[in-house]
Design a protein around this motif. Sequence first.
Motif, PDB file in Angstrom:
ATOM      1  N   UNK A   1      49.256  38.428  53.954  1.00 25.24           N
ATOM      2  CA  UNK A   1      49.926  38.437  52.660  1.00 25.24           C
ATOM      3  C   UNK A   1      49.548  39.710  51.902  1.00 25.24           C
ATOM      4  N   UNK A   2      50.326  40.070  50.897  1.00 24.62           N
ATOM      5  CA  UNK A   2      49.986  41.257  50.098  1.00 24.62           C
ATOM      6  C   UNK A   2      48.617  41.094  49.443  1.00 24.62           C
ATOM      7  N   UNK A   3      47.909  42.206  49.293  1.00 25.82           N
ATOM      8  CA  UNK A   3      46.574  42.157  48.694  1.00 25.82           C
ATOM      9  C   UNK A   3      46.614  41.512  47.312  1.00 25.82           C
ATOM     10  N   UNK A   4      45.533  40.785  46.999  1.00 22.71           N
ATOM     11  CA  UNK A   4      45.399  40.124  45.703  1.00 22.71           C
ATOM     12  C   UNK A   4      44.280  40.788  44.910  1.00 22.71           C
TER      13      UNK A   4
ATOM     14  N   UNK B   1      46.415  31.925  55.616  1.00 26.80           N
ATOM     15  CA  UNK B   1      46.175  30.695  54.863  1.00 26.80           C
ATOM     16  C   UNK B   1      45.248  30.943  53.673  1.00 26.80           C
ATOM     17  N   UNK B   2      45.180  29.969  52.793  1.00 24.89           N
ATOM     18  CA  UNK B   2      44.427  30.082  51.551  1.00 24.89           C
ATOM     19  C   UNK B   2      42.982  30.541  51.749  1.00 24.89           C
ATOM     20  N   UNK B   3      42.189  29.893  52.623  1.00 24.44           N
ATOM     21  CA  UNK B   3      40.788  30.338  52.763  1.00 24.44           C
ATOM     22  C   UNK B   3      40.674  31.769  53.286  1.00 24.44           C
ATOM     23  N   UNK B   4      41.496  32.111  54.267  1.00 23.03           N
ATOM     24  CA  UNK B   4      41.442  33.461  54.828  1.00 23.03           C
ATOM     25  C   UNK B   4      41.868  34.504  53.797  1.00 23.03           C
ATOM     26  N   UNK B   5      42.908  34.180  53.041  1.00 20.60           N
ATOM     27  CA  UNK B   5      43.461  35.108  52.044  1.00 20.60           C
ATOM     28  C   UNK B   5      42.445  35.380  50.935  1.00 20.60           C
ATOM     29  N   UNK B   6      41.859  34.304  50.398  1.00 22.83           N
ATOM     30  CA  UNK B   6      40.901  34.485  49.315  1.00 22.83           C
ATOM     31  C   UNK B   6      39.625  35.168  49.795  1.00 22.83           C
ATOM     32  N   UNK B   7      39.180  34.811  50.982  1.00 19.83           N
ATOM     33  CA  UNK B   7      37.973  35.448  51.538  1.00 19.83           C
ATOM     34  C   UNK B   7      38.192  36.948  51.712  1.00 19.83           C
ATOM     35  N   UNK B   8      39.357  37.330  52.212  1.00 20.30           N
ATOM     36  CA  UNK B   8      39.662  38.756  52.420  1.00 20.30           C
ATOM     37  C   UNK B   8      39.736  39.507  51.102  1.00 20.30           C
ATOM     38  N   UNK B   9      40.032  38.783  50.017  1.00 21.24           N
ATOM     39  CA  UNK B   9      40.195  39.429  48.717  1.00 21.24           C
ATOM     40  C   UNK B   9      39.024  39.185  47.765  1.00 21.24           C
ATOM     41  N   UNK B  10      37.859  38.880  48.323  1.00 23.76           N
ATOM     42  CA  UNK B  10      36.642  38.893  47.525  1.00 23.76           C
ATOM     43  C   UNK B  10      36.162  37.585  46.957  1.00 23.76           C
ATOM     44  N   UNK B  11      36.795  36.476  47.310  1.00 28.85           N
ATOM     45  CA  UNK B  11      36.352  35.162  46.838  1.00 28.85           C
ATOM     46  C   UNK B  11      35.368  34.576  47.847  1.00 28.85           C
ATOM     47  N   UNK B  12      34.320  33.916  47.339  1.00 30.95           N
ATOM     48  CA  UNK B  12      33.401  33.196  48.221  1.00 30.95           C
ATOM     49  C   UNK B  12      34.116  31.938  48.719  1.00 30.95           C
TER      50      UNK B  12
ATOM     51  N   UNK C   1      41.347  30.074  39.867  1.00 31.25           N
ATOM     52  CA  UNK C   1      40.308  31.062  40.151  1.00 31.25           C
ATOM     53  C   UNK C   1      40.618  32.433  39.560  1.00 31.25           C
ATOM     54  N   UNK C   2      41.774  32.562  38.905  1.00 34.47           N
ATOM     55  CA  UNK C   2      42.114  33.834  38.286  1.00 34.47           C
ATOM     56  C   UNK C   2      42.425  34.919  39.287  1.00 34.47           C
ATOM     57  N   UNK C   3      43.143  34.575  40.334  1.00 34.03           N
ATOM     58  CA  UNK C   3      43.517  35.533  41.372  1.00 34.03           C
ATOM     59  C   UNK C   3      44.985  35.913  41.198  1.00 34.03           C
ATOM     60  N   UNK C   4      45.248  37.170  41.006  1.00 38.90           N
ATOM     61  CA  UNK C   4      46.617  37.673  40.876  1.00 38.90           C
ATOM     62  C   UNK C   4      47.146  38.070  42.245  1.00 38.90           C
ATOM     63  N   UNK C   5      48.347  37.621  42.566  1.00 34.11           N
ATOM     64  CA  UNK C   5      48.929  37.912  43.874  1.00 34.11           C
ATOM     65  C   UNK C   5      50.441  38.023  43.770  1.00 34.11           C
TER      66      UNK C   5
END
Length: 517
Positions: free
Chosen positions: A221-224, A297-308, A501-505
């Motif tokens: 997905x596009x970077x968040x 998917x959600x976990x992979x996407x958020x992990x790649x973009x700096x979320x624990x 979580x305040x993630x812009x995407x």
Amino acid sequence: MKKTNYFKWLWPKASLQITHFVLIMSLATFLLYHFPFFTFVLNNIDHCSRNGIILIISLVVLMLAVNALSYYIIFFLSRRIGKVLLVMSLLINAGALYFINTYGVIIDEGMIGNILNTNFEESGIFFSIRLMIYILFLGVLPGIYVIRITITKVPIKKFIITSCLTVVFILALVFANAGNWLWIDKNSKALGGLAMPWSYSVNTSLFYIHKYKKEQKEVLLPDAAIKDDTRSVMVLVIGESARRANFSLYGYGKNTNPLLSKVPNLFHFNATSCATYTTAGVKCILEHTGTDELYETLPNYLYRNGVEVIWRTTNWGEPPVHIDQYLNREALRSKCNGEGCNYDEVLLDGLKEQIMASKKNKILVILHTSTSHGPDYSKKYPSRFETFKPVCNSVELGNCTQKELINAYDNTIVYTDYILYKVIEDLKGLQGYNSSMIFVSDHGESLGEKNMYMHGMPLSIAPKEQYEIPFIVWASDSSKRLKPLNEVSQGHVFHSVLNFLGVQSPVYNEGLNIFSE
């Protein structure tokens, strides 16, 4: 010089209409290669009971009909190709039967993988005189018959009518045995691994399909971007086989939610699942849009973009998870002590401490439970949660009364209530965090309604019990409020988590967000 036909003395040439030929071959397949199959059936069912006798007769008829129909279609399309495929099938049947009888193996997907990954040098040790006897008498000789026989075609009109009637008959037989689906589902691995030629043909296909999926790359997905420094933690609890109708939060007559019903800031929405089985349901929960494509998917996407991201699971059927902190049942139990470690409470062991140890401001925790998965509902919770009695203790749910079955299932909901309450209590204990919990089930569950059990029916014909699910949300006092929605779906999870979580995407969809600003 006259050519000698060395097979004439074995079988003189004969001619058969395709209908008669496929019936003979279906019967031969049944008699020659299915002794282990029915030995397993007889050893695992009460074959003296009325239901046992009906199931055995149904399996015999079903096997004969399915094989005959398959042969019929193949030989109608091409008798030459049909002969080649059938002879190959007979030879493989013979070899498979040898290994089943000699080594007690089941020709499942894992065994197919072992076979395909074995080199010639390793496989040579299995050759023996006994194997050659199997191949000769159960493969070569029936193959000669197939080669020698002359098969005459039938008119296309007769072919279509016969095929359609056979399909209708098979479907009628399957639905007439709805009460035995649970037993078949429970033993599907063994049954499928012993049925010829389906054991190796279907499982070989599954092996390559799953191999392709494992090697398939996710569509990124596009970077968040994380838009604020507010410390936020979201716990997403993915339930297993939890149906909405049995939660007292939704009006169920029995108090299955004694703890959650007293929790402030708890909300629940009517929701439906996009499938009736785990793999598709979990995928739907974790993706940003419903599709057959393998999107990030959600976990992979958020992990790649700096979320624990922390994933804890006692279940299976998850899409590929590419994060550092992934803990399965075995890993969790190895560090856990006490009775709860044998149940889904193990998901909570040390969780609060793991969250507090994080150095990041944004944390997503995913807990993938297995609490309400049948058929052994009464084994999915500690004895102190056996609130409703008597319970069904048999995996053959048709042998239990409706009351016993529902009591056992309801106790899994009581246990789920406790686990969710403990999650909320842990989140309340976190200082300085905006926190929230979302509980959503992968699908629902049938408990004997219309003689159906468990789940997995095609969504288009599934009863509502298999797709009406709970969607429960808790939010801390300082966090966002929820929109006044009447109906949500599994598709709301991805976008609601991003919002909280305040993630812009670029893929964020406000229409699928449950939180208000």
